[in-house]
Write a protein that holds these residues in place. Structure first.
Motif, mmCIF file in Angstrom:
data_model
loop_
_atom_site.group_PDB
_atom_site.id
_atom_site.type_symbol
_atom_site.label_atom_id
_atom_site.label_comp_id
_atom_site.label_asym_id
_atom_site.label_seq_id
_atom_site.Cartn_x
_atom_site.Cartn_y
_atom_site.Cartn_z
ATOM 1 N N SER A 116 20.920 47.208 -28.086
ATOM 2 C CA SER A 116 19.164 45.884 -27.756
ATOM 3 C C SER A 116 20.256 44.971 -29.899
ATOM 4 O O SER A 116 20.436 45.940 -30.155
ATOM 5 C CB SER A 116 18.493 46.283 -28.116
ATOM 6 N N TYR A 121 17.255 50.195 -27.846
ATOM 7 C CA TYR A 121 17.491 50.694 -26.808
ATOM 8 C C TYR A 121 18.991 50.185 -26.326
ATOM 9 O O TYR A 121 19.572 49.789 -27.019
ATOM 10 C CB TYR A 121 16.479 49.346 -25.841
ATOM 11 N N TYR A 135 17.980 51.394 -18.217
ATOM 12 C CA TYR A 135 17.714 50.889 -19.748
ATOM 13 C C TYR A 135 17.389 52.170 -20.468
ATOM 14 O O TYR A 135 15.837 52.647 -19.637
ATOM 15 C CB TYR A 135 16.340 49.639 -19.725
ATOM 16 N N PHE A 161 23.068 42.798 -24.369
ATOM 17 C CA PHE A 161 20.981 42.029 -24.255
ATOM 18 C C PHE A 161 21.044 40.647 -24.673
ATOM 19 O O PHE A 161 22.120 40.255 -25.344
ATOM 20 C CB PHE A 161 20.427 42.557 -25.792
ATOM 21 N N ASN A 166 14.806 41.824 -26.300
ATOM 22 C CA ASN A 166 14.526 43.226 -26.256
ATOM 23 C C ASN A 166 14.641 43.321 -24.986
ATOM 24 O O ASN A 166 15.466 44.886 -23.964
ATOM 25 C CB ASN A 166 14.291 44.249 -26.934
ATOM 26 N N THR A 167 13.948 42.180 -24.491
ATOM 27 C CA THR A 167 13.199 42.687 -23.106
ATOM 28 C C THR A 167 14.194 42.350 -22.017
ATOM 29 O O THR A 167 13.966 41.698 -20.943
ATOM 30 C CB THR A 167 12.113 41.812 -23.140
ATOM 31 N N VAL A 169 18.240 40.514 -20.373
ATOM 32 C CA VAL A 169 19.471 41.590 -19.871
ATOM 33 C C VAL A 169 19.969 40.049 -19.362
ATOM 34 O O VAL A 169 19.398 39.551 -18.101
ATOM 35 C CB VAL A 169 19.318 42.360 -19.739
#
Length: 1215
Positions: A116, A121, A135, A161, A166-167, A169
């Motif tokens: 990430s 992450y 994840y 990423f 970060n969220t 993908v």
């Protein structure tokens, strides 16, 4: 013996089939996989540091580096179980931070990973059939979310990423492009695929929400928030044979196969398998890398394209092309650019682009070079050196040099230096090499190819074979420790050869299976061999017989070695008694300082050997390595000859440059003098003009003062009138303001009423829409329940019919099968149709929710408009106050502008004067430039004409030489015919001749007259024939006519009947004359060369003399001008310039002014041409003198063209 430890020192190799196999750690250090290690390589200082893989690792699958360059994740298979190891790169040495190997879900291996943006992450993708996307919060080894990406076992190639989120993908694979977001502990897809599914091979993020994706058909897509914004296709600029697909290339390299246990199933192989149905000519995009200006992508074999973002639009255009260069050392140089680029990486400063290819090669290029080479493709360079692209089959070292010799199935032999860690020599062949051995001196190698065994020299820059043996597929060969012998294996027979006379001295037979290993003892008196038949034999070379043997048929031996004292033999086999060295080769250097290992992945490792305490192994004696190399005599002579030629060429170029510089200096000095004279004249004319302009300026100043006084009076009157008008306008504006204020109040009341009405109507419409769509949803749910009940009923009926079929299975089993198979298909189709309808209803429901949100947004926008209107009213009030201020400010600016207008008028008048002066200067300069340009053009045309004349002279000389030789031959033939004709009267009978003396004399005189007339006619006809010498067809016809006219059949019969002795004498005389002619020609050529050198020397002397004459004339002119000035100062003569005197009295001063006149370029060239003509005339005279020498006859009717008519002759010949 104390225990020893080997530490990795250097590696020569790359594992290209690891996903994301190259990274930049910083500006100088890159990270790439090799063997079971990851290598940190410093590009500038050339050192390597190693990140060791896990113990008992079966190979790496994928790599990933964190954005902050602190962590490195490695996906491996350890003891047939997947594992992810995370290393901390900032610590020295790199240490393991976390190991992820305990999983609560099914997984075979991890094929792609990504960190990430904050490096907290880790995203990992598993291989089919699971195809799970995991994840991780990797520091705590916690799985935050897991989702199955694909249910149809399609391969997934890459996960990543978003660079800022970060969220978010992205996942790409065969037929899939998915954007997912991590929310509420799950990964949810946020995009819907539209259009035909593509095989997406690679992608990269170019912005927060923009992704560039490449396919196996050469297409590039730009997606923004999941929607396609841009598309382009990569065009193939080469023929289709250069752009073969990867499966065709793999068929041609069928020997290059990596085993499934030691090497992972790479994404590259998946790409090849899935793209086999695509067109052969389509370039496949295996790698994409983004940088600040755009992105770089692979575009088929050996090709990378750079795309830059367009300024006005959010699209990209192709800016540069980069290619893999052709390897000159390769047996097939065109194969070097047929390797696919699998990974691309930019340095942190974006100054360097690094690429790894499918043939285990590393290339780099500086981005500044791509900007320089506009219009032509730039070329990569090797990052280190060419590496092996296939399994290494042979490994050898020597005593006198720090060299390692390797051979591989990629048909290459490479010589490495383990002290400097460089590639010394490299050459490719047409056949695979299976074994290699290096002579102890380091000057020779013996290599076992698929077709022959070759003994080769290691030269300074080449590997050359000097002896070949007909041993096919030799799998083992070895030089003795002394270097005087070498052994080669041919199946189950060992042949021993000497290196002195290169003959076979013995053949050792005894093995029943293939021999896998041979080794010499320390004094070369014995040879130990081991094979697949389980036998280990010790051979005595003096007798050629076995001394000791050990046979164990249950074991297949792979390698044997012997202790230094030759008392103990060690063997390694399939029974794992010591330790089996599988799929690799190991070798110690002669001084036990380094251990060398090579494996089937094409990697060569060098290890430093230490004892238990970490100290190096001590050498018995320190002997320096040899520095001699082999060079052939022909190579040395060729290089010396090339050096001499280059030196002479350099000297000639220096002379030419000096001569050209002198000419340029002379021309420029003359031009400078001319320009200075012109500028002095212009300065004088400008001074006179300046005085005239000053007088005009004074007149204009007086006029302007009177005019300004009149303007001031007018301004005062106009100011009073403007004040009265502005007062009236202010009153009118105030009344308009009051009216606008009333209008704004009315408008505000009307807008409030409209807002109330809109709120009521919107609330009613929303209620109606919600009721309408809820009713629809209820209807659809009832339909779904009914369909599900029908499905259950049909399943019950199917079970009942199945029971009946089991009872009657012996009677009509085939008919019942066909019926119920059809029913099953129909039921499946109805189920799929119902599922599709439910998906459509869900989409409609989501669209309705979007419409409701849009309506709420409209209400909010109306409220915002109301707020804006209130702000407009306030702004209008402010505008009224501002207008009042502007009225005051404008009054002040009016006065300032009037002053400025007056100043500008003055400046305008001055600029007009300057413009007039500059226009006059420009016209004069143009008038001066045009004649100069015309003179330059004329001079260039003259030079071209002179060059054409010289070429014509050369052609004419060669043609004249050919004419001379032909005419000489014709003259000899005519002389012989004359002799024959003179002999004819002598053949008359005796009584007729002696009848009367007077009659014979009259006959003789008549015969001589007829003969002279005949010769004259023949000469004229022959001269006419020579006119057609440039036209072969007409010349042939004219010669045939001459033959028919002057040669009769009786003459031919007489000629045929001549004595053979005359013919032999004629041939001997002709050969003698031809030899004389050849020697004379050589003399003429030599004398011509001598005259040419003399001519060049005289020309150079003439040029230098002309230069000195011109300088003396200039000095004479200058001294005469000084004398004239002195006489004028002393008032001895009238003040008249020398030029005027020469104009008024040309006849009297012609002789005095002629020497001072400067020769222009045309006169100089004319004089040079005149001198050349005189020299040519002199050479013609010499040729004529040589022609008058005895034995050298002049040609009748042929002479050289005169100098005056040379141009006319040339025009005739060319026409």
């Amino acid at each position: 013996m104390s225990a020893v430890v080997a530490q990795t020192l250097h590696v020569f190799g790359l594992r290209s089939h690891v996903a994301n196999n190259i990274f930049y750690f910083d500006e100088q250090i890159i990270i790439f996989p090799s063997g079971n290690h990851c290598v940190k390589y410093n590009v500038d200082q050339k050192w390597q540091k190693f990140i060791p893989g896990s113990d008992k690792s079966q190979g790496m699958l994928a790599l990933s580096i964190s954005p902050n360059r602190r962590y490195l994740a490695i996906s491996e298979t350890v003891q047939e179980k997947p594992a992810i190891t995370i290393y901390e790169l900032s610590s020295i040495p790199c240490r393991k931070r976390k190991v992820l190997n305990n999983f609560d879900f099914q997984v075979q291996k991890f094929i792609s990973m990504a960190f990430s943006p904050d490096s907290k992450y880790l995203l990992a993708q598993t291989s089919p059939p699971e195809s799970n996307l995991v994840y991780w919060l990797w520091e705590k080894q916690k799985v935050m979310a897991i989702v199955r990406i694909d249910t149809q076992n399609n391969p997934v190639y890459q996960v990543s990423f978003s660079p800022q989120d970060n969220t978010q993908v992205c996942v790409t694979g065969n037929g899939m492009f998915k954007l997912l977001r991590f929310t509420e502990g799950t990964l949810k897809q946020t995009n819907f695929q539209r259009g035909e599914p593509q095989n997406y091979l690679a992608h990269t993020w170019v912005a927060d929400d923009k992704i560039v994706v490449g396919t196996d058909t050469g297409k590039l897509f730009l997606f923004e928030s999941g929607d396609q914004r841009w598309e382009t296709s990569i065009m193939v600029k080469e023929p289709t044979h250069d752009s073969k697909s990867l499966d065709v290339i793999q068929e041609s390299e069928s020997l290059i196969e990596f085993p499934p246990v030691s090497s992972p199933l790479p994404s590259y192989e998946q790409m090849v398998a899935t793209s086999s149905h695509s067109q052969l000519s389509m370039p496949q995009v295996f790698a994409i890398a983004a940088y600040s200006k755009g992105f770089a992508c692979s575009a088929g074999p050996g090709r990378v394209l750079l795309f830059e973002k367009m300024e006005e639009k959010d699209f990209y255009r192709e800016s540069r092309e980069i290619r893999i260069p052709v390897d000159p050392q390769s047996n097939d140089p065109s194969q070097s650019d047929k390797q696919d680029v699998l990974c691309l990486c930019f340095s942190p400063s974006e100054e360097t682009l690094v690429a790894s290819t499918s043939k285990n090669q590393l290339y780099s290029i500086t981005m500044s070079l791509t900007e320089i080479s506009k219009g032509e493709p730039a070329h990569f360079e090797y990052l280190m050196y060419p590496l092996h692209s296939a399994p290494i089959t042979g490994l050898a070292t020597c005593i006198r040099k720090p060299l390692i010799a390797t051979c591989s199935l990629d048909r290459s032999i490479r010589i490495w230096n383990y002290e400097t860690n460089t590639l010394e020599l490299f050459k490719e062949y047409q056949e695979e090499a299976y074994s290699i051995s290096l002579h102890p001196s380091g000057h020779f190698i013996v290599v076992g190819f698929a077709d022959k065994l070759r003994l080769m020299n290691l030269l300074i820059d080449d590997i050359r074979s000097f002896k070949e043996y007909s041993i096919r597929g030799c799998r083992e060969c070895s030089f003795s420790n002394g270097g005087h012998l070498f052994a080669a294996v041919n199946g189950n027979v060992i042949h021993v050869y000497t290196t002195t006379n290169l003959e076979n001295i013995s053949s050792l037979k005894g093995h029943t299976g293939k021999i896998r290993s041979i080794v010499w003892n320390a004094d070369d008196s014995k040879l130990i061999s081991g094979g697949t038949d389980g036998a280990v034999y010790e051979w005595n070379l003096s007798t050629g017989k076995r001394e000791t043997e050990c046979v164990l048929k249950s074991c297949s031996y792979n390698c044997v070695t012997v202790s230094p004292d030759a008392k103990i033999i060690f063997a390694v086999g399939s029974d794992h008694t010591l330790k089996e060295i599988a799929d690799s080769s190991m070798l110690l250097t002669f001084d036990d300082q380094f251990l060398l290992t090579a494996a089937e992945d094409g990697c060569l490792f060098t290890w430093k050997v230490f004892d238990k305490d970490g100290r190096g192994i001590k050498r018995e004696r320190e002997v320096g390595f040899a520095e001699e190399v082999l060079v052939t005599k022909t190579d040395m002579e060729e290089k010396a000859q090339v050096m001499l030629e280059l030196k002479t060429r350099v000297e000639e170029l220096k002379m030419e440059n000096e001569y050209q510089l002198r000419l340029k200096d002379m021309n420029y000095s003359e031009k400078i003098k001319e320009l200075t004279d012109k500028f002095i004249q212009e300065m004088e004319s400008l001074k006179t003009k300046n005085q005239v302009l000053r007088t005009e300026k004074e007149k204009q100043d007086v006029y302007h003062r009177e005019h300004i006084e009149d303007l001031l009076d007018k301004q005062s009157r106009e100011l009073q009138d403007l004040e009265c008008c502005n007062n009236q306008k202010l009153l009118l504006e105030y009344e308009k303001y009051q009216e606008l204020q009333l209008k704004s109040q009315r408008m505000q009341e009307e807008y409030e009423k409209q807002l109330r009405d809109n709120d009521e109507t919107k609330s009613q419409a929303l209620e109606e829409l919600t009721e309408f769509y809820e009713a629809k949803l209820q209807e659809k749910t009832t339909l779904l329940e009914e369909a599900q009940e029908d499905v259950r009923q049909q399943l019950r009926e199917f079970e009942e019919t199945k029971k009946q079929i089991e009872e009657d299975e012996d009677r009509e089993i085939q008919d019942i099968k066909t019926k119920y198979e059809k029913k099953l298909r129909d039921e499946k189709e109805s189920n799929l149709r119902l599922k599709g309808e439910t998906g459509i209803m869900r989409k409609k429901f989501s669209s309705l929710q979007k419409e409701i949100e849009e309506r709420t947004n409209d209400i909010e926008t109306l409220k915002g408009e109301q707020v804006k209107l209130q702000g407009v009213i306030k702004s209008l009030e402010k505008d009224i106050q501002g207008l009042k201020r502007e009225i005051q400010e404008r009054d002040e600016t009016i006065q300032d502008k009037e002053k400025r207008i007056y100043d500008l008028k003055k400046k305008n008048q001055e600029l007009g004067k300057f413009k007039f002066v500059l226009d006059y200067k420009i016209k004069e300069l143009k008038k001066q430039i045009e004649p100069r340009e015309n003179e330059i053009r004329v001079m260039k045309e003259q030079i071209q004409e002179m060059e054409a004349e010289l070429e014509n002279f050369h052609k004419q000389n060669t043609q004249l030489e050919l004419n001379i030789t032909e005419l000489w031959q014709k003259l000899r033939a005519t002389d012989q015919e004359m002799r024959r004709e003179r002999q004819k009267p002598c053949l008359l009978s005796g009584p007729c001749r002696f009848t009367s003396l007077n009659s014979s004399e009259t006959i003789k005189s008549l015969w001589e007259r007829d003969l002279e007339a005949l010769v004259k006619r023949f000469k004229t006809d022959l001269h006419n024939c020579v006119a057609y010498i440039q036209e072969p067809r007409l010349l042939k016809e004219k010669i045939r006519g001459l033959f028919e006219k002057y040669v009769q059949r009786a003459d031919m019969v007489e000629i045929a009947g001549l004595n053979t002795d005359l013919q032999q004498e004629y041939a001997r005389q002709r050969e003698h004359l031809e030899r004389n002619l050849a020697t004379l020609k050589k003399k003429v050529v030599k004398e011509g060369e001598l005259h040419r050198t003399d001519y060049v020397r005289i020309m150079q002397e003439n040029v230098s003399l002309l230069k000195e004459m011109n300088e003396l004339r200039r000095e004479l002119k200058f001294t005469r001008s000084q004398v004239y000035d002195l006489e004028a100062a002393l008032k001895l003569t009238k003040k008249v310039r020398p030029q005027e005197v020469s104009e008024t009295e040309p006849s009297r001063d012609m002789l005095s002014t002629a020497p001072t006149a400067r020769l222009n370029q045309q006169e100089e060239t004319g004089r040079i041409i005149e001198m050349q003509r005189l020299e040519i005339q002199r050479l013609r005279d010499q040729i004529q003198e040589q022609e008058q020498i005895t034995g050298f006859h002049t040609l009748a009717g042929v002479r050289l063209p005169s100098l005056s008519n040379s141009e006319v002759d040339l025009e005739v010949k060319t026409n």
